[in-house]
Design an enzyme around this catalytic site. Structure first.
Site, short mmCIF file in Angstrom:
data_model
loop_
_atom_site.label_atom_id
_atom_site.label_comp_id
_atom_site.label_asym_id
_atom_site.label_seq_id
_atom_site.Cartn_x
_atom_site.Cartn_y
_atom_site.Cartn_z
N ARG A 79 -11.12 -0.71 1.87
CA ARG A 79 -12.58 -0.86 1.90
C ARG A 79 -13.15 -1.05 0.49
O ARG A 79 -14.22 -1.62 0.33
CB ARG A 79 -13.21 0.35 2.62
CG ARG A 79 -13.05 1.67 1.95
CD ARG A 79 -13.30 2.84 2.88
NE ARG A 79 -12.19 3.04 3.82
CZ ARG A 79 -12.19 3.96 4.78
NH1 ARG A 79 -13.22 4.77 4.93
NH2 ARG A 79 -11.15 4.08 5.58
N ASP A 106 0.83 -1.20 0.00
CA ASP A 106 0.00 0.00 0.00
C ASP A 106 0.87 1.26 0.00
O ASP A 106 1.35 1.69 1.04
CB ASP A 106 -0.92 -0.01 1.24
CG ASP A 106 -1.90 1.15 1.24
OD1 ASP A 106 -1.98 1.87 0.21
OD2 ASP A 106 -2.60 1.33 2.26
N ASP A 118 -5.87 6.35 -0.64
CA ASP A 118 -5.23 5.55 0.40
C ASP A 118 -6.26 4.78 1.24
O ASP A 118 -5.90 3.91 2.02
CB ASP A 118 -4.39 6.47 1.30
CG ASP A 118 -3.36 5.70 2.12
OD1 ASP A 118 -3.18 4.49 1.85
OD2 ASP A 118 -2.76 6.30 3.02
N LYS A 129 1.51 7.84 0.44
CA LYS A 129 1.78 7.91 1.88
C LYS A 129 3.04 8.73 2.12
O LYS A 129 4.07 8.47 1.50
CB LYS A 129 1.97 6.49 2.46
CG LYS A 129 0.67 5.72 2.60
CD LYS A 129 0.90 4.40 3.30
CE LYS A 129 -0.38 3.62 3.47
NZ LYS A 129 -1.33 4.21 4.41
N1 BES Z 1 -3.25 0.05 5.05
C1 BES Z 1 -3.65 1.28 5.63
C2 BES Z 1 -3.94 1.16 7.13
C3 BES Z 1 -2.79 0.78 8.04
C4 BES Z 1 -2.20 1.73 8.83
C5 BES Z 1 -2.37 -0.53 8.14
C6 BES Z 1 -1.17 1.38 9.69
C7 BES Z 1 -1.35 -0.89 8.99
C8 BES Z 1 -0.75 0.06 9.77
C9 BES Z 1 -4.93 1.78 4.96
O1 BES Z 1 -5.12 1.42 3.64
C10 BES Z 1 -4.89 3.28 5.00
O2 BES Z 1 -4.02 3.82 4.41
N2 BES Z 1 -5.83 3.86 5.72
C11 BES Z 1 -5.92 5.27 5.83
C12 BES Z 1 -7.37 5.64 5.62
C13 BES Z 1 -7.63 7.09 5.51
C14 BES Z 1 -7.07 7.65 4.23
C15 BES Z 1 -9.12 7.27 5.56
C16 BES Z 1 -5.47 5.68 7.23
O3 BES Z 1 -5.80 4.97 8.17
O4 BES Z 1 -4.76 6.66 7.35
ZN ZN Z 2 -4.17 -0.34 3.03
ZN ZN Z 3 -4.19 2.79 2.27
#
Ligand code: BES
Ligand code: ZN
Ligand code: ZN
Length: 500
Positions: free
Chosen positions: A353, A272, A349, A279
């Protein structure tokens, strides 16, 4: 490879030995001389040690002292941790084998110690030429009259047959072995870097696990996913040079105790980057762990099939990486999902979902008794409860979640329930499409769960495992890197179907 656990009744030879007692008065005669007994007593009573060791010539003797603790969940967890401490010492001394001696018939405790030893010996050394620090421990032999008398020396395949009802509540060594190997396979997949794992090779690894265990796997390729109109999975994949996959893994034994299957869905984001919403800084570090949910689902089906548990289960593993390629989704794009709903993508990101939503709506075709998804879904879940448990939410599955929570305490993969209140659902409605993939900054793990719920109409449990799936620093038998979180939890839940 992790050490194997076997039940043995052979005469003891002189070898590394772990003696387990809950009271000093239970120290077995004939094993310790009076000087040793005095030393052990002093270490335990005055220094409050739980594991005491000393060596005799070329072998080590450990005394594992099980302190009084009424909460069986905490007691078993200290046993696993003690097992890890002992294994660390044995591996440092290049030991190959160890015997655990059950003095008082503490079946669950003995198995928990062995479990901690085996999982604590796990390493991921595939890419290291210098294997000097490779763990040596290969065999853990348990000497236990109580386990033997309970018929626990039976092979795993005899599950449910000729085993007294009460005894089958305790996992048998043969089954535990299968389960822990599944955890190790899960960890291997999570630890594999993106340079060596694509959605296609991930699906092929799952296929191998199916072949090894007797489960059936089907890989849906890009063409099939287009035909199925999996707009979420295809959308996330559009920035990638590697095609997506969707693997269905099924274990359907003729003697299944359940009429309708349990379906497990795992987030399989191979890596990711965040996509166009790249990120920043360090937050991309370790994002190879973003397929930990899918790996845990595959490993669970593998373990259940290997142990031949008479329970019908299905694993669904949508997989792709999330990259900012030239055709990648951008903020504001609107995509149409597998169930026909439209989603405004406000942040690329929040990709998990999108691929899970397609898998959840696909799950309906199996007429499931219950669907459980596992996903490293949100940073909000990590901020809320850290790494010591997963965030859980349910819809139409209150009782099932209570059962799952008790499995969580038992195997120490604990769950914290968050609400599915309607108000949170309002926060992911879009002006331009049916839904948007981004809620406000607060309660991010809940709005993510509410988003997913919109794609379900069956009893549903959502587990956000972003915290416990991957550890930067070693934590006892959970190790460093991929922990395999979820495999022991789901296995215990499935096994529970047989004794409930
Ligand atoms: N894969 C990440 C979540 C994650 C964070 C997994 C830390 C493992 C450790 C997910 O896809 C993500 O990036 N989520 C975002 C969502 C936001 C953009 C609504 C997040 O949590 O920042
Ligand atoms: Zn993710
Ligand atoms: Zn993500």
């Amino acid at each position: 490879m992790i050490p194997s656990i076997t039940l043995s009744n052979k005469e003891q030879e002189l070898e590394h030995l772990v003696v387990v007692v809950s009271k000093l008065s239970k120290l077995p005669a004939g094993i310790f001389n009076s000087a040793e007994k005095k030393y052990l007593k002093n270490q335990i009573e005055n220094h409050k040690k739980e594991v005491v060791s000393f060596n005799r010539f070329d072998y080590w003797v450990f005394l594992c002292f099980i302190k009084e603790e009424k909460d069986s969940s905490k007691r078993l967890e200290s046993c696993r941790k003690a097992g890890d401490t002992i294994a660390g010492c044995l591996n440092a001394h290049k030991a190959l084998r160890v015997a655990i001696f059950d003095v008082e018939g503490m079946c669950s405790e003995i198995l928990a110690i062995a479990e901690g030893m085996a999982l604590g010996s796990y390493q991921f050394l595939k890419y290291k030429k210098d294997k000097d620090n490779e763990n040596t421990l290969k065999e853990i032999e348990i000497y236990s009259k109580a386990l033997e008398e309970a018929g626990m020396d039976q092979p795993a395949e005899d599950q449910g047959k000729n085993i007294p009802h009460a005894a089958s509540r305790v996992i048998r060594p043969a089954e535990l072995n299968i389960l822990l190997n599944a955890v190790a396979r899960c960890r291997d997949l999570v630890n594999e870097p993106n340079s060596h794992l694509t959605a296609v090779s991930f699906a092929e690894e799952i296929e191998k696990m199916a072949i090894d265990s007797g489960a059936v796997a089907e890989i849906l390729n890009k063409q099939k996913l287009e035909a199925l109109k999996m707009g979420g999975l295809m959308g996330v994949n559009s920035g990638s040079t590697e095609p997506p996959t969707f693997t269905v893994m099924e274990w359907k034994p003729a003697d299944a105790k359940n009429k309708k299957p349990f379906v497990f869905v795992g987030k399989g984001v191979i890596y990711d980057t965040g996509g166009m919403n790249l990120k920043p800084g360090d937050s991309m570090l370790n994002m190879k762990c973003d397929m930990a949910g899918a790996a845990a689902v595959a490993a669970t089906v593998y373990a259940v099939a290997m142990a031949k548990l008479p329970v019908h289960i299905i694993g669904l593993m949508p997989a792709t990486d999330n990259r900012p390629g030239m055709k990648a989704l951008v903020s504001g794009d609107i995509i149409t999902m597998h169930n026909g709903m439209t989603v405004e993508v406000l942040n690329t990101d929040a990709e998990g979902r999108l691929i899970l939503a397609d898998a959840l709506s696909y799950a309906a075709k199996f007429d499931p008794a219950l669907v459980i998804d596992l996903a490293t879904l949100t940073g909000a879940a990590v901020r809320a409860i850290g790494k010591f448990g997963a965030v859980a939410m349910q819809s139409k599955a209150a009782e099932e979640l209570e059962t799952l929570k008790s499995s969580g305490f038992k195997v120490y993969e604990r769950l914290v329930e968050f609400p599915m209140w309607d108000e949170y659902g309002e926060l992911v409605k879009s002006d331009l499409a049916d839904l948007k993939n981004l809620g406000p900054s607060e309660a991010g793990m809940i709005t993510a769960g509410k988003f997913l719920e919109k794609f379900t109409d069956y009893p549903y449990i959502h587990l956000d495992i972003a915290g416990p799936a991957f550890l930067d620093k070693r934590d006892s038998y959970r190790g460093q890197g991929g922990t395999g979180y979820g495999v022991r939890l789901l296995f215990d839940f499935v096994r529970g179907v047989l004794v409930r």
